[in-house]
Design a protein around this motif. Structure first.
Motif, PDB file in Angstrom:
ATOM      1  N   ASN A 126       0.795  -1.220   0.000  1.00 43.77           N
ATOM      2  CA  ASN A 126       0.000   0.000   0.000  1.00 43.77           C
ATOM      3  C   ASN A 126       0.831   1.275   0.000  1.00 43.77           C
ATOM      4  O   ASN A 126       0.282   2.364   0.044  1.00 43.77           O
ATOM      5  N   ASP A 127       2.143   1.172  -0.035  1.00 44.73           N
ATOM      6  CA  ASP A 127       3.003   2.343   0.077  1.00 44.73           C
ATOM      7  C   ASP A 127       2.889   3.219  -1.163  1.00 44.73           C
ATOM      8  O   ASP A 127       3.036   2.753  -2.288  1.00 44.73           O
ATOM      9  N   TYR A 128       2.624   4.490  -0.940  1.00 49.03           N
ATOM     10  CA  TYR A 128       2.551   5.443  -2.044  1.00 49.03           C
ATOM     11  C   TYR A 128       3.696   6.452  -1.986  1.00 49.03           C
ATOM     12  O   TYR A 128       4.312   6.758  -3.006  1.00 49.03           O
ATOM     13  N   THR A 144       4.565   1.223  -8.889  1.00 52.55           N
ATOM     14  CA  THR A 144       3.808   0.310  -8.040  1.00 52.55           C
ATOM     15  C   THR A 144       2.313   0.526  -8.282  1.00 52.55           C
ATOM     16  O   THR A 144       1.906   1.481  -8.952  1.00 52.55           O
ATOM     17  N   PRO A 198      -0.170   1.560  -6.204  1.00 51.23           N
ATOM     18  CA  PRO A 198      -0.708   2.864  -5.801  1.00 51.23           C
ATOM     19  C   PRO A 198      -0.304   4.006  -6.739  1.00 51.23           C
ATOM     20  O   PRO A 198      -1.101   4.916  -6.981  1.00 51.23           O
ATOM     21  N   MET A 208      -2.529   3.727  -9.783  1.00 48.08           N
ATOM     22  CA  MET A 208      -3.893   4.161  -9.491  1.00 48.08           C
ATOM     23  C   MET A 208      -4.010   5.680  -9.568  1.00 48.08           C
ATOM     24  O   MET A 208      -5.021   6.215  -9.999  1.00 48.08           O
ATOM     25  N   TYR A 209      -2.964   6.369  -9.174  1.00 48.74           N
ATOM     26  CA  TYR A 209      -2.959   7.828  -9.226  1.00 48.74           C
ATOM     27  C   TYR A 209      -2.997   8.327 -10.669  1.00 48.74           C
ATOM     28  O   TYR A 209      -3.466   9.424 -10.938  1.00 48.74           O
ATOM     29  N   LEU A 222      -8.502  -0.852  -7.851  1.00 49.10           N
ATOM     30  CA  LEU A 222      -8.318  -0.948  -6.397  1.00 49.10           C
ATOM     31  C   LEU A 222      -8.867  -2.253  -5.844  1.00 49.10           C
ATOM     32  O   LEU A 222      -8.260  -2.872  -4.962  1.00 49.10           O
ATOM     33  N   SER A 229      -6.455  -4.896  -6.760  1.00 49.52           N
ATOM     34  CA  SER A 229      -5.191  -4.789  -6.028  1.00 49.52           C
ATOM     35  C   SER A 229      -5.307  -5.307  -4.596  1.00 49.52           C
ATOM     36  O   SER A 229      -4.295  -5.609  -3.966  1.00 49.52           O
TER      37      SER A 229
END
Length: 147
Positions: free
Chosen positions: A80-82, A96, A98, A101-102, A119, A122
Motif C-alpha cells: 500500500n506504500d505510495y 507500483t 498505488p 492508481m494515481y 483498487l 489490487s
C-alpha cells in the motif's frame, strides 16, 4: 542522495523499505522471543545441539505465529506504500500499484470506474495472503492475551 548514487527505482525501494520495515519486525520478534522459555534452549543444548541448530529447530518454531504476523504487516505496508515509491521511482515500468492508481486522475479527467476496479483487484493478493496466514496471526494475538 539516491539520485546522486544512481540508486533510484528498484535499488532505492529495496534499501529504504528494508530499513523502514526492520524496526517493526525487531520490536515484534523481541517480544515473541521474550515469551519463549529459556528451558527450551537449555534442553536443546543439553541434548547436544549446537547453538544455531537449537535456534532453528527449537526457538524459531516457537515464534512461528509472530512470523506470520510480521509477514502480513510488512506485506501490507509494502503493497500500500505510495509516498516512498513516488519519491524514488522514475522509470515507467517500475511504478507500483498505488502510483498507477494515481495515473487514473488528471487535471481534466477522472476515470473512477477504472480506478475502483483496479483498487478492488489490487486488494486480492493481500486478502489471499491474510487467509493463508490467518491461523498464525490469530494464535499470536491470543498468545499475548493469555500471558
Amino acid at each position: 542522495m539516491f539520485g546522486a548514487l544512481n540508486f533510484l527505482n528498484r535499488t532505492a525501494l529495496v534499501l529504504m523499505n528494508t530499513g523502514l520495515s526492520v524496526s517493526l519486525s525487531i520490536i515484534l520478534y523481541y517480544g515473541a522471543f521474550q515469551g519463549v522459555p529459556k528451558s527450551m534452549d537449555e534442553a536443546a543444548t543439553l541434548d547436544g545441539a549446537p547453538a544455531f541448530r537449537a535456534f532453528v529447530d527449537v526457538i524459531l518454531p516457537a515464534v512461528n505465529p509472530m512470523t506470520g504476523t510480521v509477514i502480513i504487516l510488512n506485506a501490507m505496508k509494502l503493497w500500500n506504500d505510495y509516498l516512498l515509491p513516488s519519491l524514488v521511482v522514475n522509470k515507467n515500468g517500475m511504478y507500483t500499484i498505488p502510483l498507477k492508481m494515481y495515473m487514473f486522475f488528471g487535471e481534466t479527467n477522472s476515470e473512477w470506474e477504472l480506478a475502483l476496479a483496479g483498487l478492488v483487484l489490487s486488494m486480492v493478493p493481500i486478502i489471499i495472503l491474510f487467509l493463508l496466514l490467518q491461523k498464525q496471526v490469530m494464535s499470536s494475538v491470543t498468545e499475548g492475551a493469555i500471558k
